[in-house]
Write an enzyme that holds these catalytic residues in place. Structure first.
Site, PDB file in Angstrom:
ATOM      1  N   ARG A  85      24.883   3.507 -13.209  1.00 23.15           N
ATOM      2  CA  ARG A  85      24.424   2.837 -11.973  1.00 23.15           C
ATOM      3  C   ARG A  85      23.521   3.713 -11.106  1.00 23.15           C
ATOM      4  O   ARG A  85      23.352   3.466  -9.922  1.00 23.15           O
ATOM      5  CB  ARG A  85      25.596   2.305 -11.147  1.00 23.15           C
ATOM      6  CG  ARG A  85      26.419   1.278 -11.896  1.00 23.15           C
ATOM      7  CD  ARG A  85      27.104   0.309 -10.969  1.00 23.15           C
ATOM      8  NE  ARG A  85      27.808  -0.693 -11.747  1.00 23.15           N
ATOM      9  CZ  ARG A  85      29.044  -0.563 -12.190  1.00 23.15           C
ATOM     10  NH1 ARG A  85      29.726   0.529 -11.895  1.00 23.15           N
ATOM     11  NH2 ARG A  85      29.584  -1.517 -12.891  1.00 23.15           N
ATOM     12  N   LYS A 125       8.390   2.139  -8.386  1.00 21.26           N
ATOM     13  CA  LYS A 125       8.358   1.048  -9.370  1.00 21.26           C
ATOM     14  C   LYS A 125       8.681   1.634 -10.731  1.00 21.26           C
ATOM     15  O   LYS A 125       7.989   2.540 -11.204  1.00 21.26           O
ATOM     16  CB  LYS A 125       6.967   0.415  -9.433  1.00 21.26           C
ATOM     17  CG  LYS A 125       6.724  -0.662  -8.417  1.00 21.26           C
ATOM     18  CD  LYS A 125       5.417  -1.376  -8.716  1.00 21.26           C
ATOM     19  CE  LYS A 125       5.146  -2.456  -7.694  1.00 21.26           C
ATOM     20  NZ  LYS A 125       3.820  -3.079  -7.895  1.00 21.26           N
ATOM     21  N   GLU A 146      -7.875   4.301 -10.514  1.00 19.92           N
ATOM     22  CA  GLU A 146      -6.930   4.088  -9.403  1.00 19.92           C
ATOM     23  C   GLU A 146      -7.403   4.805  -8.139  1.00 19.92           C
ATOM     24  O   GLU A 146      -7.152   4.354  -7.023  1.00 19.92           O
ATOM     25  CB  GLU A 146      -5.518   4.554  -9.788  1.00 19.92           C
ATOM     26  CG  GLU A 146      -4.927   3.898 -11.040  1.00 19.92           C
ATOM     27  CD  GLU A 146      -4.566   2.420 -10.878  1.00 19.92           C
ATOM     28  OE1 GLU A 146      -4.736   1.861  -9.778  1.00 19.92           O
ATOM     29  OE2 GLU A 146      -4.119   1.826 -11.892  1.00 19.92           O
ATOM     30  N   LYS A 190      -1.822   5.353  -0.950  1.00 14.07           N
ATOM     31  CA  LYS A 190      -0.629   4.825  -1.629  1.00 14.07           C
ATOM     32  C   LYS A 190       0.607   4.951  -0.730  1.00 14.07           C
ATOM     33  O   LYS A 190       1.425   4.020  -0.617  1.00 14.07           O
ATOM     34  CB  LYS A 190      -0.410   5.592  -2.945  1.00 14.07           C
ATOM     35  CG  LYS A 190       0.872   5.249  -3.671  1.00 14.07           C
ATOM     36  CD  LYS A 190       0.699   4.170  -4.686  1.00 14.07           C
ATOM     37  CE  LYS A 190       2.040   3.620  -5.159  1.00 14.07           C
ATOM     38  NZ  LYS A 190       2.057   3.160  -6.511  1.00 14.07           N
ATOM     39  N   GLU A 202       7.054  -4.824  -2.191  1.00 21.12           N
ATOM     40  CA  GLU A 202       5.949  -5.735  -2.523  1.00 21.12           C
ATOM     41  C   GLU A 202       6.201  -7.178  -2.065  1.00 21.12           C
ATOM     42  O   GLU A 202       6.114  -8.126  -2.826  1.00 21.12           O
ATOM     43  CB  GLU A 202       5.653  -5.693  -4.034  1.00 21.12           C
ATOM     44  CG  GLU A 202       4.262  -6.197  -4.351  1.00 21.12           C
ATOM     45  CD  GLU A 202       3.813  -5.917  -5.780  1.00 21.12           C
ATOM     46  OE1 GLU A 202       3.850  -4.760  -6.191  1.00 21.12           O
ATOM     47  OE2 GLU A 202       3.449  -6.875  -6.456  1.00 21.12           O
ATOM     48  N   ARG A 249       1.677  -4.560  -0.333  1.00 19.66           N
ATOM     49  CA  ARG A 249       1.703  -3.768  -1.577  1.00 19.66           C
ATOM     50  C   ARG A 249       1.006  -4.496  -2.728  1.00 19.66           C
ATOM     51  O   ARG A 249       0.559  -3.869  -3.687  1.00 19.66           O
ATOM     52  CB  ARG A 249       3.142  -3.392  -1.946  1.00 19.66           C
ATOM     53  CG  ARG A 249       3.171  -2.429  -3.122  1.00 19.66           C
ATOM     54  CD  ARG A 249       4.487  -1.716  -3.300  1.00 19.66           C
ATOM     55  NE  ARG A 249       4.423  -0.820  -4.450  1.00 19.66           N
ATOM     56  CZ  ARG A 249       5.362   0.028  -4.785  1.00 19.66           C
ATOM     57  NH1 ARG A 249       6.454   0.131  -4.046  1.00 19.66           N
ATOM     58  NH2 ARG A 249       5.249   0.800  -5.848  1.00 19.66           N
ATOM     59  N   ASN A 256      -2.403  -3.926  -6.458  1.00 22.06           N
ATOM     60  CA  ASN A 256      -2.612  -4.602  -7.729  1.00 22.06           C
ATOM     61  C   ASN A 256      -4.026  -5.138  -7.876  1.00 22.06           C
ATOM     62  O   ASN A 256      -4.318  -5.870  -8.827  1.00 22.06           O
ATOM     63  CB  ASN A 256      -1.610  -5.746  -7.863  1.00 22.06           C
ATOM     64  CG  ASN A 256      -0.660  -5.488  -8.994  1.00 22.06           C
ATOM     65  OD1 ASN A 256      -0.842  -6.028 -10.071  1.00 22.06           O
ATOM     66  ND2 ASN A 256       0.331  -4.647  -8.763  1.00 22.06           N
ATOM     67  N   HIS A 275      -5.694  -5.631 -11.215  1.00 25.14           N
ATOM     68  CA  HIS A 275      -4.653  -5.576 -12.248  1.00 25.14           C
ATOM     69  C   HIS A 275      -4.277  -6.958 -12.782  1.00 25.14           C
ATOM     70  O   HIS A 275      -3.584  -7.036 -13.787  1.00 25.14           O
ATOM     71  CB  HIS A 275      -3.397  -4.880 -11.715  1.00 25.14           C
ATOM     72  CG  HIS A 275      -3.568  -3.390 -11.524  1.00 25.14           C
ATOM     73  ND1 HIS A 275      -4.514  -2.851 -10.682  1.00 25.14           N
ATOM     74  CD2 HIS A 275      -2.913  -2.321 -12.075  1.00 25.14           C
ATOM     75  CE1 HIS A 275      -4.423  -1.528 -10.714  1.00 25.14           C
ATOM     76  NE2 HIS A 275      -3.466  -1.175 -11.552  1.00 25.14           N
ATOM     77  N   HIS A 307      -4.618  -6.133 -16.303  1.00 27.25           N
ATOM     78  CA  HIS A 307      -3.409  -6.015 -17.142  1.00 27.25           C
ATOM     79  C   HIS A 307      -3.482  -6.955 -18.344  1.00 27.25           C
ATOM     80  O   HIS A 307      -3.055  -6.603 -19.446  1.00 27.25           O
ATOM     81  CB  HIS A 307      -2.152  -6.381 -16.334  1.00 27.25           C
ATOM     82  CG  HIS A 307      -1.489  -5.192 -15.707  1.00 27.25           C
ATOM     83  ND1 HIS A 307      -0.561  -5.326 -14.703  1.00 27.25           N
ATOM     84  CD2 HIS A 307      -1.584  -3.862 -15.953  1.00 27.25           C
ATOM     85  CE1 HIS A 307      -0.137  -4.117 -14.351  1.00 27.25           C
ATOM     86  NE2 HIS A 307      -0.745  -3.219 -15.082  1.00 27.25           N
ATOM     87  N   HIS A 356      -5.771   2.175 -19.506  1.00 30.93           N
ATOM     88  CA  HIS A 356      -5.394   1.389 -18.328  1.00 30.93           C
ATOM     89  C   HIS A 356      -6.588   1.320 -17.356  1.00 30.93           C
ATOM     90  O   HIS A 356      -6.958   0.242 -16.885  1.00 30.93           O
ATOM     91  CB  HIS A 356      -4.192   2.039 -17.643  1.00 30.93           C
ATOM     92  CG  HIS A 356      -3.730   1.329 -16.419  1.00 30.93           C
ATOM     93  ND1 HIS A 356      -3.086   0.115 -16.444  1.00 30.93           N
ATOM     94  CD2 HIS A 356      -3.840   1.657 -15.099  1.00 30.93           C
ATOM     95  CE1 HIS A 356      -2.811  -0.270 -15.219  1.00 30.93           C
ATOM     96  NE2 HIS A 356      -3.256   0.645 -14.375  1.00 30.93           N
TER      97      HIS A 356
HETATM   98  N1  GLY Z   1       0.929   0.650  -8.957  1.00 35.56           N
HETATM   99  C1  GLY Z   1       1.042  -0.377  -8.016  1.00 35.56           C
HETATM  100  C2  GLY Z   1       2.190  -0.190  -7.099  1.00 35.56           C
HETATM  101  O1  GLY Z   1       2.785   0.853  -7.069  1.00 35.56           O
HETATM  102  O2  GLY Z   1       2.524  -1.108  -6.405  1.00 35.56           O
END
Ligand code: GLY
Length: 362
Positions: free
Chosen positions: A116, A138, A180, A223, A233, A237, A241, A244, A248, A263
């Site tokens: 956990r 994340k 990025e 960031k 998010e 946040r 993206n 992306h 993606h 990427h």
């Molecule tokens: N890489 C995108 C984020 O951390 O939300």
């Protein structure tokens, strides 16, 4: 010359030489045990320097997994958990993730779910993970070809960013991470934009430690501002993206071919095509300087015609979607203001056609 960030006052992000930060942090933390996660690249190219700078003993247990996005799945997690079991990691232990985004996301996920939750630290070794993936909690793995579908939010105990590892990267890997950095400049930093707007690929390899420290300081700052305001998010946040949604989907498509995109290569096409849709709706041209910088760093890739329905199916799995609509988050200016658009499949087709066909996108 260590710069310290504190996302949400939750944990330190320490930018500077590891020898100045890691040993002191460890001396205070005193974990009951340590497990070091590497991949085949970072074990060879980064582990010796890390062990020397960190002061950890050479017999620290090291787990090595195969490198690359294609290994970011449940079977690799099982292998990592087996190592945790063998090392008898208790809840007071520490997992050290030495690597790029795959190691950080997957190692963090394995640590966050072990008994956990056991503490972990991120020691990013790629530009992409230094500026983005290692910060913000994340964690996760890919599932059925859809990126980062299984995962959790869980902050690391600390992030140690030492630009020294950038010297271990190929030019292509540096460019990948630079996507990025460009993203952070476009969404939230006029100062970073001024610094990088004339860059070309040769400059990336020529950057000194101090240059990278400066670029990373500005990029990480964007960031950190975003994840401090919106850690889970629910709103702003989503702007991280940018590029992306289409990016993606292209990355997943090309991963199955003989010529996978990095990427960053995929996200660069995503930023260009998503912005193309946004500006077309406003009947405005794309800013020439954005296009010029992105195409200088990421020369055009041929996107096969007729793949949009497949790409669209992947986009339908995007985590930003709501009630069956695909959603893209785009910058309105360089001050962290966001616009959310719901593109049509036909607009994605047109944007990819525009990217494919013309020498200019604006
Ligand atoms: N890489 C995108 C984020 O951390 O939300």
């Amino acid at each position: 010359m260590t710069t310290v960030f504190q996302p949400g006052n939750q944990y330190p992000v320490l930018l500077g030489p590891l020898a100045e930060t890691f040993p002191q942090w460890m001396a205070q933390r005193k974990p009951s045990g340590v497990l070091l996660l590497t991949d085949s690249n970072t074990r060879q190219h980064c582990l010796p320097a890390f062990l020397q700078a960190s002061g950890l003993s050479a017999d620290t247990p090291v787990v090595e997994i195969p490198s690359g996005e294609t290994h970011k799945h449940l079977a690799t997690c099982t292998a990592i958990w087996e190592h945790m079991l063998a090392a008898q990691l208790d809840r007071h232990a520490l997992v050290i993730n030495l690597g790029g985004g795959v190691i950080g996301d997957m190692g963090g996920f394995c640590a966050a779910t072990w008994k956990r939750g056991v503490d972990f630290v991120q020691v990013p070794t790629t530009l992409l993970s230094m500026t983005d993936a290692a910060i913000g909690g994340k964690l996760g793995i890919d599932f059925q070809q859809v990126k980062n579908t299984i995962g959790v939010f869980q902050n690391p105990a600390a992030v140690f960013v030492d630009p020294v590892f950038l010297k271990t990267l190929s030019e292509r890997e540096l460019r990948s991470g630079f996507a990025e950095v460009i993203k952070h400049a476009l969404i939230g930093s006029a100062e970073l934009w001024e610094m990088i707007r004339h860059f070309d690929p040769t400059q990336l390899e020529a950057c000194s430690y101090e240059d990278w420290h400066h670029i990373l300081r500005l990029s990480i700052d964007v960031k950190v501002q975003v994840v401090t305001e919106d850690p889970h998010e629910k709103g702003i946040r989503m702007l991280l993206n940018y590029g992306h949604t289409i990016g993606h989907a292209l990355e997943s498509y090309f991963l199955e071919t003989e010529h996978p995109l990095t990427h960053g290569e995929a996200i660069a096409i995503g930023m260009l095509t998503e912005s193309w849709i946004q500006h077309r709706r406003m009947a405005q041209p794309l800013p020439e300087e954005w296009v010029a910088l992105l195409l200088r760093i990421f020369p055009k890739q041929a996107i096969p015609t007729g793949i949009v329905s497949e790409i669209w199916q992947t986009m339908l799995q995007d985590k930003k979607n709501k009630a069956g609509s695909v959603r893209m988050a785009l910058p309105k200016n360089r001050q962290l203001n966001m616009e959310v658009l719901e593109p049509l499949e036909s607009e994605v087709q047109e944007a990819l056609d525009a990217y494919n066909a013309s020498t200019q996108l604006f």
